[in-house]
Design an enzyme around this catalytic site. Structure first.
Site, PDB file in Angstrom:
ATOM      1  CB  SER A 129     -32.231  34.650  16.598  1.00  0.00           C
ATOM      2  OG  SER A 129     -32.457  33.816  17.621  1.00  0.00           O
TER       3      SER A 129
ATOM      4  CG  HIS B  43     -31.752  37.946  14.437  1.00  0.00           C
ATOM      5  ND1 HIS B  43     -30.674  37.368  13.708  1.00  0.00           N
ATOM      6  CD2 HIS B  43     -31.488  37.741  15.195  1.00  0.00           C
ATOM      7  CE1 HIS B  43     -29.728  37.051  14.114  1.00  0.00           C
ATOM      8  NE2 HIS B  43     -30.282  36.782  15.781  1.00  0.00           N
TER       9      HIS B  43
ATOM     10  CE  LYS C 185     -27.442  39.020  15.594  1.00  0.00           C
ATOM     11  NZ  LYS C 185     -26.692  39.529  16.364  1.00  0.00           N
TER      12      LYS C 185
END
Length: 403
Positions: A188, A216, A247
């Site tokens: 990340s 991610h 996310k």
């Protein structure tokens, strides 16, 4: 505690806060006065937002908001219970089945966050007779989850397959019962991908499990946004995937572990964050189900996201900024050296004054001497937004250099 003891305690806390401030590491939260989006307002004014994990721009999508509102009416505000007592509704199981199908795995189990998912996973399956081989840049939640076990803990240099082989040989020579390779799918702070094909090859050679945190990536990386295992051609070879609903998949909260049904079943019996935390709220479950459905079909948004990342990278390189290489929408703008942390912080602050919201990172969040501003692109950004962000970088650099 006595009053004197409390005063002494608070004095030591204040001293520690002062040390954090002195080191330039104090984190100040910037208050948003709007919904999360590519364009937001803070108490400092209107801003373009380049530091959220809102990769597909779904955080304020009206279809998700409507699904959450409808769930409030039908299913209530909260479960007021853990799952195995009376905290499971039909939508919880439906979402778990949909996540598993999306990722190409047998089943999944919801947690209140991916941090909890990673915190609950390792203690259940690994003991003193086992070995966990972990990438050096893994997320804090993986590190903390692994720390909860009594397993032999081995660390290999980031994405270094030769070093991974050496650690696997060490685990094999120790006659460990189970060996697991643990990695982020996307790191990340760097925006780089784990070399999953090589990792899976080594796992096959050494009889190791492969566990990937794909927070991610899920929703926007690979075909249909299925994640790094799809992008890198190893679907069916990654044994366990952890991830988040917080996310790309709507940006609310909640996490999951997906894998073989036996793994999920044992987590339901023994994972402490699952057994002792309230179930994910019904509105979040409904919104996440809608987000997952939208992500499956979000080919246009994924194309736009890739184009946005490529444009930002190209424009920044033309302006002479130092970027870590890659293609992911996390793009690290580097400020190396002893003065890098100060430069990154001052440039980020100057950019906010210009209406562009980014965040600087320095030691201990990233290695010493490798300070950076992490920029995160969204499908919700326009070309004009990206050009404005680059312009703000250029102008802030000039102002800070002139001070």
């Amino acid at each position: 505690m006595t009053r004197d003891a409390v005063a002494e305690f608070l004095s030591s806390v204040s001293a520690e806060l002062g040390e954090i401030e002195q080191a330039g590491l104090y984190k100040r939260e910037r208050e948003l006065t709007t919904a999360q989006s590519a364009r937001i307002a803070t108490t400092a004014g209107a801003s373009l937002n380049f530091c959220a994990n809102n990769y597909l721009g779904l955080a304020d999508d009206p279809r998700i908001v409507t699904a959450a509102k409808d769930a409030l009416e039908e299913w209530g505000f909260g479960m007021a219970s853990v799952r195995f007592i009376c905290g499971t509704q039909s939508p919880h199981r439906a979402l778990e089945e949909e996540i598993a199908d999306y990722l190409g795995l047998a089943d999944s189990i919801l947690f209140s966050s991916c941090f909890d998912a990673n915190g609950g996973l390792f203690e259940v399956f690994f003991g003193p007779e086992d070995a966990i081989v972990s990438d050096s840049l893994n997320h804090a939640s993986l590190i903390d989850g692994i720390r909860l076990t009594k397993a032999k803990r081995l660390r290999y240099a980031n994405a270094d397959l030769d070093d991974l082989r050496a650690r696997l040989e060490e685990a094999r020579d120790a006659n460990c019962r189970r060996i697991a390779i643990v990695t982020d799918g996307v790191f990340s702070m760097d925006g780089s991908y784990a070399p999953l094909e090589g990792i899976c090859d080594l796992a096959d050679e050494f009889g190791a499990l492969v566990i990937v945190d794909d927070s991610h990536a899920t929703g926007f990386v690979g075909e249909q946004g299925r994640g790094t295992h799809e992008l890198l051609g190893v679907m069916g070879r990654v044994d366990i995937i952890t991830g988040t609903l917080g996310k790309a998949l709507g940006g609310a909260s909640g996490g999951f572990v997906a894998g073989p049904s036996e793994v999920v079943d044992l987590l339901r019996q023994k994972a402490r964050p699952y057994l002792f935390s309230n179930a994910v709220a019904p509105a979040v479950v409904a919104g996440s189900r809608q987000a997952l459905s939208l992500a499956r079909a979000a080919d246009a948004e994924r194309v736009q996201l890739r184009a946005n990342a490529a444009l930002f990278r190209s424009l920044m390189e033309e302006e002479g900024f130092d970027l870590l290489p890659g293609t992911h929408p996390i793009i690290a703008v580097m400020f190396p050296g002893d003065d890098g942390a100060r430069l990154a912080t001052e440039i980020a602050d100057a950019m906010l004054d210009d209406g562009v919201y980014v965040i600087a990172f320095s030691f201990p969040v990233v290695p010493r001497g490798k300070a950076r501003i992490r920029v995160q692109l969204s499908a919700g950004h326009t070309e004009a937004d990206i050009r404005a962000c680059v312009r703000a970088f250029v102008e802030a650099r000039a102002r800070v250099a002139g001070n």
